[in-house]
Design an enzyme around this catalytic site. Structure first.
Site, PDB file in Angstrom:
ATOM      1  N   LYS A  83      39.160  47.676  40.979  1.00 51.50           N
ATOM      2  CA  LYS A  83      38.786  46.990  39.563  1.00 51.50           C
ATOM      3  C   LYS A  83      37.373  46.769  39.634  1.00 51.50           C
ATOM      4  O   LYS A  83      36.366  46.364  40.507  1.00 51.50           O
ATOM      5  CB  LYS A  83      39.458  45.533  39.569  1.00 51.50           C
ATOM      6  CG  LYS A  83      39.171  44.680  38.338  1.00 51.50           C
ATOM      7  CD  LYS A  83      39.858  43.334  38.651  1.00 51.50           C
ATOM      8  CE  LYS A  83      39.824  42.658  37.320  1.00 51.50           C
ATOM      9  NZ  LYS A  83      40.250  41.350  37.519  1.00 51.50           N
ATOM     10  N   SER A 158      43.948  40.434  33.972  1.00 48.79           N
ATOM     11  CA  SER A 158      42.619  41.374  33.530  1.00 48.79           C
ATOM     12  C   SER A 158      42.453  42.670  34.370  1.00 48.79           C
ATOM     13  O   SER A 158      41.991  43.262  33.842  1.00 48.79           O
ATOM     14  CB  SER A 158      41.634  40.502  33.834  1.00 48.79           C
ATOM     15  OG  SER A 158      41.166  40.185  34.995  1.00 48.79           O
ATOM     16  N   SER A 182      45.711  37.462  37.232  1.00 46.26           N
ATOM     17  CA  SER A 182      45.095  38.965  36.970  1.00 46.26           C
ATOM     18  C   SER A 182      45.620  39.957  37.893  1.00 46.26           C
ATOM     19  O   SER A 182      45.352  41.044  37.570  1.00 46.26           O
ATOM     20  CB  SER A 182      43.689  38.952  37.082  1.00 46.26           C
ATOM     21  OG  SER A 182      43.310  38.057  35.570  1.00 46.26           O
TER      22      SER A 182
HETATM   23  N1  GLN Z   1      44.593  35.427  32.139  1.00 37.81           N
HETATM   24  C1  GLN Z   1      43.702  34.366  32.836  1.00 37.81           C
HETATM   25  C2  GLN Z   1      42.357  34.200  32.311  1.00 37.81           C
HETATM   26  O1  GLN Z   1      42.242  35.023  31.144  1.00 37.81           O
HETATM   27  C3  GLN Z   1      43.423  34.878  34.422  1.00 37.81           C
HETATM   28  C4  GLN Z   1      42.588  35.668  34.640  1.00 37.81           C
HETATM   29  C5  GLN Z   1      42.287  36.198  35.598  1.00 37.81           C
HETATM   30  O2  GLN Z   1      43.269  36.023  36.535  1.00 37.81           O
HETATM   31  N2  GLN Z   1      41.276  36.594  35.952  1.00 37.81           N
HETATM   32  O3  GLN Z   1      41.623  33.344  32.823  1.00 37.81           O
END
Ligand code: GLN
Length: 495
Positions: A83, A158, A182
């Site tokens: 990532k 994400s 994420s």
């Molecule tokens: N969807 C969650 C957020 O928007 C978690 C994102 C993540 O785990 N980086 O913060």
């Protein structure tokens, strides 16, 4: 018809076994992964950068060592994707943001440094929501990623690029980050295994910070065994991360075959409430029956403060983000606005131009939550709720070895469906965020598809540092289910 799978479609442990027995080379494996990227990434759009030449060189090096009789590590020669929030020396690392466009880190994150030393082959950096803020990869400032199971649907987020890359054979495994889900949520939506370990088990050094007390490095793999292998390779103490736990890398593969007989599994009642799609509920219900048939003792469990999860997270995470993202000021690295009048104008315009809407929203919420006069009412209160959720887990783990729920209340939603409604987007992580607040390990393992043919993920959560039990139960489930369905994209390609 023979096996339509290419080397890049195999689990890592099968590739490693082939390499060890001299059947095929790392060069062939990496070529198959690069060919798959060429064939499908125009449609899936997992990658922000493909490191083909470096990958070829590294594979050749692995082959030289193999031919010279060296015993290879379990990760050597296996195509990996990272990532783009994980720092890679000499390779652009953008966090999916314009503010870091063109940034080339002078150092490697610890997870990649360890894999690299063990012969891992990086094929590219994957797309993600900007600074990992989002649940669909649509907040990437470059382009969205598409779900290999349905190109009109999101891959989750994400870490959507990593999930989609593994699901479509572009990489055999990948790393992502999980601050609120994420890794697990995109793994669920793309039909792969996603594992978030205990907070502190894997170093955060070189993970470009979103919310430091919640950020974890996690794994995307095709099998639970591969998750154990990859996690063992990146885990263990790192003096460069002040929150890294003491102790050597764990050996998580050792207990994988022990089964679930006698394990006490608590089914979280919240996992069957409002907002959970029938297709998800059905598959999870069947998973519970399957685990029971395998000998697990099933009971009902609850996290009584789970209803406050999103409220607490959406104060704590933005508060930490507002502080972490203060460093992007145009002075030291990344984007800088043209022709500034003075330093304030330079910083204001740099940040205004460089950050997207969701990141700005979080910075504003976080700054407000931390401001004098509001700190106790918002940030302080959220931290107290976090403590209550940690206690909920302690209570539940007094009666159970593992907790079970869906990973996500829905399967993959349409691209664009939730982009105008932040609340709807935030709801995607209602089942994954509690494990981040408490720092406990959790896995998402595929458990079939819904009526539209989209993958459903089963989440198993364990006690602090009890990755072994999480993996062993997930492995038993996976072996029993024997799910081998592949994304239509790949079936079509195979003809
Ligand atoms: N969807 C969650 C957020 O928007 C978690 C994102 C993540 O785990 N980086 O913060």
């Amino acid at each position: 018809m023979g096996d339509p799978r290419e080397p890049c479609d195999l689990p890592a442990h099968e590739i490693a076994a082939r390499l060890a027995s001299g059947e095929g080379s790392a060069g062939q494996v990496v070529e198959s992964s690069l060919a798959r990227i060429e064939a499908v990434d125009g449609r899936v759009r997992s990658f922000l950068a493909v490191t083909a030449e470096q990958a070829r060189q590294r594979a050749a090096e692995v082959d030289r060592r193999r031919v010279a009789g060296e015993t290879l590590s379990a990760v050597a020669g296996i195509p990996l994707a990272l990532k783009d929030v994980l720092a890679t020396r000499g390779i652009p690392t953008t966090c999916g943001s314009q503010i870091l466009r063109g940034y080339v880190p002078p150092y490697d994150c610890t997870a990649w440094a360890r894999l690299q030393a063990a012969g891992s082959v990086l094929v590219g950096k994957t797309n993600c929501d900007e600074f990992a803020m989002g649940s669909s990869t649509e907040n990437s400032s470059f382009h969205p990623t598409h779900n290999p199971w349905d190109l009109d649907a999101v891959p989750g987020g994400s870490s959507g690029g990593s999930a989609a890359a593994v699901a479509s054979g572009q990489a055999v495994w990948a790393l992502g980050t999980d601050t609120g889900g994420s890794v697990r949520q995109p793994a669920a939506l793309c039909g792969v295994v996603g594992m978030k370990p205990t907070y502190g088990l894997v170093s955060r050094y070189g993970l470009i910070a979103f919310a430091s007390s919640l950020d974890h490095v996690g794994t995307f793999t095709r099998t639970v065994r591969d998750a154990a292998t990859l996690l063992s390779a990146i885990g263990g103490h790192d003096p460069r991360d002040a929150t890294s736990l003491p102790g050597p890398p764990p050996d998580l593969a050792a207990t994988l075959e022990e089964g679930v007989r006698g394990l006490r599994i608590g089914v979280l009642e919240e996992g069957f409430g409002e907002g959970v799609e029938p297709g998800v509920r059905d598959r999870i219900g069947e998973a519970v029956d399957r685990l029971a048939a395998l000998g697990a003792e099933i009971g009902e469990a609850t996290l009584p403060h789970a209803g406050y999860t999103l409220s607490a997270y959406y104060l704590i995470a933005p508060a930490e983000a507002s502080s972490n993202l203060a460093r992007y000021d145009g002075v030291r690295y990344g984007h800088r606005a043209d022709d500034p009048r003075d330093v304030v104008d330079m910083m204001t315009r740099t940040r205004g131009e460089g950050f997207g809407d969701e990141v700005k929203r979080r910075i504003m919420i976080g700054t407000y939550a931390l401001s004098a006069g509001y700190y106790d009412a918002y940030y302080g209160q959220a931290q107290k709720v976090r403590t209550l959720i940690i206690r909920d887990y302690e209570e539940a783990f007094g009666s159970f070895d593992l907790l079970l729920s869906p990973t996500s209340p829905t399967t993959a939603f349409r691209l664009g469906e939730r982009t105008d409604d932040p609340m709807a987007m935030y709801l995607s992580d209602v089942f994954t965020i509690p494990a981040n607040l408490a720092g406990v390990p959790a896995i998402s393992v595929p458990c079939g598809v819904d009526e539209r043919g989209l993958p459903v993920g089963l989440q198993l959560t364990g006690k602090v540092l009890d990755e072994a039990t999480v993996l062993r139960a997930a492995h038993a489930f996976e072996q029993d289910l024997g799910w081998t369905t592949r994304p239509p994209l790949l079936e079509a390609a195979a003809g």
